[in-house]
Design a protein around this motif. Structure first.
Motif, PDB file in Angstrom:
ATOM      1  N   ILE A  65     133.897  62.780  47.626  1.00  8.47           N
ATOM      2  CA  ILE A  65     133.799  64.241  47.544  1.00  8.47           C
ATOM      3  C   ILE A  65     134.554  64.948  48.672  1.00  8.47           C
ATOM      4  CG2 ILE A  65     131.655  64.358  46.194  1.00  8.47           C
ATOM      5  CD1 ILE A  65     130.122  64.684  48.831  1.00  8.47           C
ATOM      6  N   ASP A 163     131.025  72.560  54.441  1.00  5.66           N
ATOM      7  CA  ASP A 163     131.225  71.642  53.314  1.00  5.66           C
ATOM      8  C   ASP A 163     130.146  70.560  53.346  1.00  5.66           C
ATOM      9  OD1 ASP A 163     132.349  70.376  51.155  1.00  5.66           O
ATOM     10  OD2 ASP A 163     133.982  69.441  52.281  1.00  5.66           O
ATOM     11  N   LYS A 166     124.701  71.969  49.719  1.00  2.00           N
ATOM     12  CA  LYS A 166     124.949  73.348  49.271  1.00  2.00           C
ATOM     13  C   LYS A 166     123.703  74.233  49.369  1.00  2.00           C
ATOM     14  CE  LYS A 166     128.718  71.318  48.532  1.00  2.00           C
ATOM     15  NZ  LYS A 166     129.625  71.253  49.682  1.00  2.00           N
ATOM     16  N   ASP A 189     133.289  75.464  51.092  1.00  4.68           N
ATOM     17  CA  ASP A 189     133.789  74.661  49.967  1.00  4.68           C
ATOM     18  C   ASP A 189     132.788  74.684  48.803  1.00  4.68           C
ATOM     19  OD1 ASP A 189     135.622  73.049  48.654  1.00  4.68           O
ATOM     20  OD2 ASP A 189     134.786  71.177  49.430  1.00  4.68           O
ATOM     21  N   ASN A 190     133.297  74.432  47.638  1.00  3.04           N
ATOM     22  CA  ASN A 190     132.488  74.175  46.430  1.00  3.04           C
ATOM     23  C   ASN A 190     131.625  75.355  45.998  1.00  3.04           C
ATOM     24  OD1 ASN A 190     132.101  71.317  48.311  1.00  3.04           O
ATOM     25  ND2 ASN A 190     133.327  71.282  46.445  1.00  3.04           N
TER      26      ASN A 190
HETATM   27 MG    MG Z   1     133.194  69.856  49.426  1.00  9.40          MG
END
Ligand code: MG
Ligand code: DHB
Length: 245
Positions: A65, A163, A166, A189-190
């Motif tokens: 990831i 990152d 979450k 990120d994400n």
């Molecule tokens: Mg990420």
């Protein structure tokens, strides 16, 4: 495991990029993968240290990831563009993005990166050693929500990259804001997660973590931000880019 040769010049073969079979949020469209390969073949040369970091991380059981090469290079270019000397990262994993950042900071600069697991931190240290960037990287091991609190607010960072898990996005973002200078940048990120963040039928801790962050930023007059969606060999996802005004 599968691999694809990204070289476009048969008279000048380069080593093959390391690539694992994907276990990503969304299955990448072969068209997106081909597009990454095509652009990278012009813009991102084969890089032994980065490839080693991916391979060594996989061999030690880490999930696949890390950011993709185009994103790693973008982070490196952004850091260089703003002349970043101190960079904070939350979520080291095998240190792939950390290496991109470490190469962006000048002599005397540093990347402080937070990793939950000592096992991962050890692999990351080995990757930094191999890449020759150990002197520029400091790893803080433990829950980032705790370690971030130990960072003094009078030693400012130019850039932060979030990152990690979450669900804790907002906690990390607020801590990053505490130690990033005014005029600095916080990237997360994400924040797209294959479109699930915007899908009202989906409600898990990951999408809730991103939505909570968006809700905060909407009302936070001290920052301005945008989301840039990306399609890539890692599927459909995106960065949130925010400027601390
Ligand atoms: Mg990420
Ligand atoms: C996941 C986490 C990441 O940081 C990422 O870039 C992709 C996926 C995940 O937890 O699924």
């Amino acid at each position: 495991m599968s691999s694809t040769n990204t070289n476009t010049d048969p008279t000048n073969p380069t080593p093959t990029r390391y690539r694992r079979s994907r276990t990503m949020l969304s299955k990448p469209d072969p068209n997106w993968v081909r597009n990454d390969d095509f652009h990278n073949s012009f813009l991102i040369p084969y890089d032994d240290a980065l490839e080693h970091a991916l391979k060594h991380s996989a061999e030690n059981g880490m999930p696949d990831i890390a950011v993709h090469p185009g994103q790693g290079k973008l982070l490196n270019l952004l850091a260089r563009t703003m002349g970043a000397k101190r960079i904070l990262e939350v979520g080291t994993l095998g240190g792939y993005s950390t290496i991109w950042f470490a190469r962006a900071v000048p002599e005397g600069g540093e990347v402080v990166t937070c990793e939950l697991q000592e096992k991962y931190a050890q692999v990351a240290r080995e990757n930094f050693e191999y890449a020759g960037v150990s002197d520029k990287v400091k790893i803080l091991v433990g829950p980032a929500a705790d370690t971030l609190q130990t960072l003094p607010s009078d030693e400012k960072f130019d850039l932060a990259f979030i990152d990690a898990d979450k669900a804790s996005n907002l906690t990390y973002y607020l801590q990053a804001k505490r130690v990033v200078k005014r005029g600095g940048v916080i990237i997360v990120d994400n924040v797209v997660r294959n479109g699930t963040v915007a899908n009202p039928d989906i409600d898990d801790e990951n999408v809730r973590g991103v939505r909570k962050l968006l809700e905060h930023i909407k009302n936070d007059k001290e920052v301005d931000a945008t989301t840039i969606g990306t399609v890539s060999e890692k599927g459909y996802d995106g960065f949130l880019y925010s400027l601390y005004l």
